[in-house]
Write a protein that holds these residues in place. Structure first.
Motif: not given
Length: 105
Positions: A3-4, A6-8, A79, A10-11
């Motif tokens: 999940d981390t 995926k968040i990165h 990422s 997106q960022k």
């Protein structure tokens, strides 16, 4: 992909879409060459060539600078999007840098 990561991803997508040069924005990244000289190369005994591994390379800005200094650089980030951005940046700069997707934790 964790999940981390995926968040990165997106960022990084948002940063690139907003035409930022990478994580930290223009202000931070524009200072990288000076910081590299002052904090790394100004120290006694620092090698001027060889292999370097950049963990958390993001868009590859520091990897590119180090490659320009003559180092054989491998950049790693978890990422996938950041690694693709780093590859694109390195190609645009005319650098041959090995980038890998990996979670180093």
């Amino acid at each position: 992909m964790p999940d981390t990561a995926k968040i990165h991803d997106q960022k990084y997508k948002a940063l690139r879409a907003a035409h930022h040069p990478g994580w930290g924005g223009e202000n931070r990244i524009s200072k990288l060459p000076q910081m590299l000289e002052e904090r790394f190369f100004s120290s006694a005994g620092i090698p001027t060539s060889g292999k370097l591994l950049e963990l958390g390379c993001g868009a590859g800005n520091l990897s590119i600078l180090l490659s320009n200094k003559g180092f054989d650089v491998t950049g790693v980030d978890f990422s996938e999007y950041a690694i693709q951005w780093a590859i694109d940046n390195a190609l645009s700069a005319g650098n041959k840098i090995n980038f890998k997707i990996a979670d180093v934790t």
